[in-house]
Structures are given as C-alpha cells and as structure tokens.
Design a protein around this motif. Structure first.
Motif, PDB file in Angstrom:
ATOM      1  N   TYR B  77      19.486 -93.374  36.474  1.00 30.71           N
ATOM      2  CA  TYR B  77      19.440 -92.310  37.484  1.00 30.71           C
ATOM      3  C   TYR B  77      20.736 -92.246  38.290  1.00 30.71           C
ATOM      4  O   TYR B  77      21.105 -91.179  38.795  1.00 30.71           O
ATOM      5  CB  TYR B  77      18.209 -92.473  38.393  1.00 30.71           C
ATOM      6  N   VAL B  79      23.647 -92.527  36.995  1.00 30.69           N
ATOM      7  CA  VAL B  79      24.455 -91.647  36.153  1.00 30.69           C
ATOM      8  C   VAL B  79      24.015 -90.192  36.326  1.00 30.69           C
ATOM      9  O   VAL B  79      24.832 -89.296  36.549  1.00 30.69           O
ATOM     10  CB  VAL B  79      24.349 -92.064  34.671  1.00 30.69           C
ATOM     11  N   ALA B  80      22.695 -89.969  36.269  1.00 34.94           N
ATOM     12  CA  ALA B  80      22.180 -88.591  36.332  1.00 34.94           C
ATOM     13  C   ALA B  80      22.498 -87.939  37.674  1.00 34.94           C
ATOM     14  O   ALA B  80      22.872 -86.772  37.738  1.00 34.94           O
ATOM     15  CB  ALA B  80      20.676 -88.599  36.090  1.00 34.94           C
ATOM     16  N   ALA B  83      26.691 -87.748  37.979  1.00 35.97           N
ATOM     17  CA  ALA B  83      27.502 -87.120  36.937  1.00 35.97           C
ATOM     18  C   ALA B  83      28.028 -85.723  37.316  1.00 35.97           C
ATOM     19  O   ALA B  83      29.188 -85.420  37.033  1.00 35.97           O
ATOM     20  CB  ALA B  83      26.730 -87.064  35.624  1.00 35.97           C
ATOM     21  N   VAL B 149      21.826 -85.020  31.745  1.00 41.02           N
ATOM     22  CA  VAL B 149      23.138 -85.529  32.143  1.00 41.02           C
ATOM     23  C   VAL B 149      24.197 -84.591  31.586  1.00 41.02           C
ATOM     24  O   VAL B 149      24.320 -84.433  30.372  1.00 41.02           O
ATOM     25  CB  VAL B 149      23.355 -86.959  31.623  1.00 41.02           C
ATOM     26  N   THR B 232      22.825 -97.198  32.331  1.00 39.71           N
ATOM     27  CA  THR B 232      23.911 -96.209  32.274  1.00 39.71           C
ATOM     28  C   THR B 232      24.200 -95.848  30.823  1.00 39.71           C
ATOM     29  O   THR B 232      24.409 -94.677  30.503  1.00 39.71           O
ATOM     30  CB  THR B 232      25.205 -96.744  32.933  1.00 39.71           C
ATOM     31  N   ALA B 235      21.445 -93.559  29.527  1.00 37.96           N
ATOM     32  CA  ALA B 235      21.556 -92.215  30.101  1.00 37.96           C
ATOM     33  C   ALA B 235      22.696 -91.432  29.462  1.00 37.96           C
ATOM     34  O   ALA B 235      22.557 -90.253  29.151  1.00 37.96           O
ATOM     35  CB  ALA B 235      21.762 -92.313  31.612  1.00 37.96           C
ATOM     36  N   MET B 236      23.825 -92.107  29.238  1.00 39.22           N
ATOM     37  CA  MET B 236      24.983 -91.412  28.669  1.00 39.22           C
ATOM     38  C   MET B 236      24.787 -91.104  27.194  1.00 39.22           C
ATOM     39  O   MET B 236      25.382 -90.166  26.664  1.00 39.22           O
ATOM     40  CB  MET B 236      26.237 -92.272  28.832  1.00 39.22           C
ATOM     41  N   ARG B 239      21.538 -88.535  27.129  1.00 33.53           N
ATOM     42  CA  ARG B 239      21.845 -87.332  27.933  1.00 33.53           C
ATOM     43  C   ARG B 239      20.642 -86.806  28.691  1.00 33.53           C
ATOM     44  O   ARG B 239      20.589 -85.642  29.062  1.00 33.53           O
ATOM     45  CB  ARG B 239      22.422 -86.222  27.035  1.00 33.53           C
TER      46      ARG B 239
END
Lengths: 253, 322
Positions: B77, B79-80, B83, B149, B232, B235-236, B239
């Motif tokens: 989260y 990252v989300a 970003a 993301v 992370t 998430a990356m 996406r």
C-alpha cells in the motif's frame, strides 16, 4: 576493599504462610567461599533468587559493593558483576557447548553485532580457554543436551564464569552429579574460581564438600540463619547437627 | 510444534549450500527465460520468499506469526499510495521497507512481550485490524476494489512492458540474494544464536545480562522490513493491491511456505515459495477446483515424512550428519 562484597539486611519474604526469609542478615567478604546449608524449604534458593533480582523481598535491603541492588532487573544485576548458576543447568540445548560459552562471552558486550559470526576467532579462542579450565574442551562440539549431568553442571557454571563476575551464586553445584565424579567436579570448580578471584556463595547438601571447600558456613533454618562460622565449628555444633543435619551429636562424636 | 519444523535437520557444508544457491539462481533465470509467462510467477515467488525469510527468523525463536502478511500489505500500500506522486520504483522500494520496519518496531514493542500462541494470535489480530481498515476506509483505499499502481519509472526511465517484467524479476532476484545472505549471516551471529536461545532457555539470556525481548524485537523488525520489501515487489509486479494482501489466509500462506521449505537454511523459504507457486499454478490448471486440496496434501506429506521441509530433504542427500 575491606567492606563486604555483598551485604543483606533484614530480608523478609513469605509465600502464603511459609516464611522463606524471616530477617536474613548476611555479609559476604571479598574472596571467600561461603556455603549455605539447611533442610529443603529453608529458603536457601530464595536467598539466591532475591540477590539476583528474580524475587522481590517484602522487606530489607541488599547492597553489592556498597550500592543497593534491590529492585534492579536480573539482567541489570548480572551486568554489575553478580553471576549465577542453577540447580537445574540452564543451557541452550540446541547449541554446542562451545556456542553456549561463546554466547556468554558475547553477552558481555551486549550481543549487538548482527553480521559477524558468533564463533569469530577471538571469541572462539576465549570460549575454548574457558572450557579448557573446566576440563570441558573435549566436549566443545557436543550439543549441550547430549552431556551427562556432571558436565552440564560444569558447563552451566562455565557460562556464568565467562561473564567475568566478581561474585557467583551457585545453587547446588554438585546435586545430580554422580558420587564418583563429585569431588573432581568440585575441585575443578574451586580451582577455576580461585584463579579468577571470584567470590562464591553456594548452596550445598554434601557435608564433605562443605567441610573441604567452604571458608564459612551459613546454616539456614525456616527462613533464618541458625548458625554462621567456619565449617569445623559450625558442623560440630550439637544444635546444628540435631536440628539441621539430623544427626544425634553423640553418634557423630 | 516448532520443535520439529525448526531444528536444522542436518548440517551441510557451506560450500554445498552455496552450490545449491547458485544452481537455484541459474534454474530460476533459465525458467524465466525459457517460459516467459513463468517470469511473473517466479517474481512473486521470490518476493514471497523474502517475506518468508522473516517467518524463518521468528521460527528460530520458536515463535510463529499468523499475521505477518500485514507487513507485506503495508509495503504494497505504500507503493500504491505514493506511486502517483513519486513513481520512482527505486525510491518506493526502500520507502516501503522503511515504513514496514517502522510499523514492525511499534507493533513489535507490544507483541515481543508474549510467546507462543499469544504471540501468534496477537499478530493475527493486528493483521485483521489492518485488513478491516483497508477494506472499510473506502475513500482512501477503494475498499476491496483495491488500488491500481500507475506507471512506474526505474531510475528515471519508463521501460516497455517486456523489459519491465525483466527489471522486476531482476530486482526480486537481487533482493532475494541480498536478504538471503543477510539472514544467513544474522543467524550465525550472536544475535541470531541468542534468538535460537529464546526457544530453549530464555531465562538464561536474562541471567547473561541480555534482554530476550530486545533480541526478539530486533528479529521482528528485520522480519517486518523483509515483509515490506516483499510487499513493494508484489505491488510493482502485479500492479494492483487489495486488502486481501493483509487477510489471514495470506499470512497462513507465508507460514505454510516456511514449513514447506524448511527452516534449516536461508534457502528454505525460496525452495518453499517456488514449490508453492508452481504447484498452485499447475494444480489449478489441471484440477481447477481441487488445487488447495493438492497443496494441503503436499504440506501434510512434508510434515509427516520430511519435517525439515524441502531444504531438509535436499540437505539429507547432500549433507553429513552433525
């Protein structure tokens, strides 16, 4: 250094109705070996537990090296130089004997090095040196839970000594040790402690051990010190023999 | 319970372990190159392996966290949320790790006071609190819909999709190697050996002048950081982040992988994660409705016949008895 290393005054602690400490006054002088004897339940281990911060007395005071230590956490008391060994050896069972000793050495600097190995050359050498003094070097690579009782007792005390205490409290260092090896275990122990100039207080049930190795004997009975003095005097006191050791004086004489 | 799954089954010479690690790295790269659609699965497996390294640390202390995917969710989260304003992946990664570590410190100060079932359940409870927040605070988190993301940059460059998959795979592999080596060093250090001492003789630590709670806290924070890194990466790569990341089944999965892979070596979590993700993919394709049953059966067999996990089985072939 003329004063006592450890000084207890008026220690009181009761578990329910049982008085484990009922006004304990005791001075331990630097360099001496003080034996504590007495029947089960007299409060011998309680005294060690209070001194090491494991139990809090309901009254009284304890001073170490002239400073009050009552109320400090066990690990704070250890850091001041009071070591202890246990009636049931407290070893890290899954570790080797060498690692057990090395952990104690590492603990002196707080353990806080997350990336260099525990068995780095300097600590490995020092741990081996400690084990050698206790005659445990041949067992260095054995897992701690694979040792016999005598070796476990010595390893337990070796860990306490590796912390370089000035005072060590030992709870029945010879209990559970086979009769045949008992004297050699105690001789090793006393030699190492004398060499390291460590003052020792030890709870002991074997009167032969007490007579041979203690400078003074304190006789515990129902939370009180019933007698205190050199072994030859205390162990021949008819009252002590009758009430504490349970031998009729005439028989002993 | 932990006694059977955490004891290193056998000792393998470091050279054997290194050789096995190199073989594993080669195999993963080869698989990602030969079967392009596996790249995504292997990236996620490597990320989960990093999170499971954290579970392994706690297992060494005899403690099982049933809520550890909360740190994965915190990393994801992070990252989300960040970003859109800060699309640089190489900054989001350490940020996600740091924030997870910070949460780990605060939560750790509380949970390291407890042991065994209480430790496990407290972690579970806290992770479910996080799950509820992520689900209910719709205006912030878009609830169960989750957050997409948006376009990430890597060192200022926005690569095309195929390159980006390779970059993520490379990042995951690099970090897996880094944290694998870190955990390996940690476990052999005084702090790591003291951690194992919590399982057998916590009182002795206190009587050596050491705070057992701090020993456990240090490991807990490190495990939270690794959970954040894994989050992370997930998430990356995927996406898309959803509260499911913090749900108890996700935490259970991490423990599952830890037991499957074995706690005897830092390689165990990666063996477990790879096996878990591959079994999941192939079992789901072969018998869509029964893949969980197949995974369950695999774990049951491992617990019954190879308590050292996949690592234990490998070590048994390579190694010598201690």
């Amino acid at each position: 250094m003329s004063g006592p290393l450890l000084s207890a005054r008026g220690l009181r602690l009761a578990f329910g109705g049982v008085k484990a400490a009922d006004g304990i006054d005791l001075d331990v002088m630097p360099g001496e070996f003080l034996a504590i004897i007495g029947p089960n339940g007299a409060g011998k281990t309680t005294f060690i537990n209070m001194t090491t911060g494991y139990l809090k007395p309901q009254g009284g005071s304890i001073a170490y090296d002239g400073e009050p230590i009552l109320g400090l956490a066990p690990r704070a008391i250890v850091r001041r130089g009071i070591g202890r060994s246990f009636q049931l050896p407290q070893l890290f069972a899954e570790h080797t004997v060498l690692e057990n000793a090395a952990l104690a050495i590492a603990a002196r600097s707080g353990l806080w090095s997350p990336l260099t190995p525990l068995l780095r050359p300097a600590w490995r050498a020092e741990a081996m040196a400690v084990l050698e003094r206790f005659g445990l070097a041949p067992l260095a690579e054995a897992r701690a839970d694979a040792l016999n009782e005598g070796a476990r007792k010595l390893a337990d005390i070796a860990m306490a000594v590796a912390l370089q205490p000035r005072l060590i409290l030992m709870d029945e260092p010879t209990s559970g040790v086979a009769a045949a090896e008992k004297m050699s275990v105690v001789e090793t122990l006393v030699r190492v402690l004398r060499e390291a100039k460590v003052t020792a207080v030890f709870v002991e049930h074997d009167m032969e051990v007490v007579e041979r190795f203690a400078d003074r004997v304190a006789v515990w009975n129902q939370g009180r010190i019933a007698a205190l003095g050199p072994p030859q005097q205390v162990l021949n006191d008819p009252a002590v023999l009758r009430d504490v050791i349970g031998i009729e004086p005439a028989h002993h004489a | 319970m932990s006694g059977t799954v955490t004891a290193p089954a056998r000792r393998v010479a470091p050279i054997g372990e290194a050789l096995l690690a190199l073989l594993g790295i080669a195999a993963v790269i080869l698989a990602a190159w030969a079967v392009p659609w596996l790249k995504f699965i292997l990236t996620v497996a490597l990320a989960k392996g990093i999170a499971v390294l954290g579970i392994l640390l706690l297992l060494r202390a005899g403690q099982v966290s049933f809520g550890h995917s909360m740190f994965l969710a915190i990393g994801a989260y992070t990252v989300a949320f960040l970003a859109p304003a800060l699309p640089e992946a190489l900054l989001l990664l350490p940020l996600g790790a740091a924030i997870a570590g910070l949460f780990g410190l605060v939560i750790g100060l509380f949970v390291v006071r407890y042991r065994d079932i209480f430790f496990g359940m407290l972690n579970l409870a806290l992770s479910m609190v996080l799950y509820s927040l992520l689900e209910k605070l719709y205006s912030l988190t878009k609830g169960t819909d989750g957050i997409r993301v948006s376009g990430l940059r890597f060192a200022g460059i926005t690569p095309d999709l195929a390159t980006q998959e390779w970059v993520m795979f490379g990042l995951a592999l690099g970090l897996a190697i880094l944290f694998g080596l870190l955990v390996r060093a940690y476990l052999g250090s005084p702090m790591g050996r003291a951690l194992a001492g919590i399982k057998t003789r916590e009182t002795r630590l206190e009587f050596m002048g050491v705070s057992a709670r701090r020993v456990l806290l240090a490991a807990y924070v490190l495990s939270a950081v690794m959970g954040g890194v894994a989050g992370t990466l997930v998430a990356m790569t995927s996406r898309h982040v959803t509260p499911q990341l913090a749900y108890w089944t996700s935490s259970g999965e991490l423990v599952f992988i830890a037991v499957l892979g074995g706690a005897g070596s830092a390689l165990g979590p990666f063996l477990g994660a790879a096996a878990f993700e591959l079994v999941r993919v192939y079992a789901a394709a072969a018998v869509a409705d029964a893949w969980q049953m197949i995974l369950g059966a695999v774990l049951l067999l491992v617990i019954l016949f190879a308590p050292g996990g996949l690592w234990g089985m490998l070590a048994g072939r390579l190694g010598r008895r201690p």
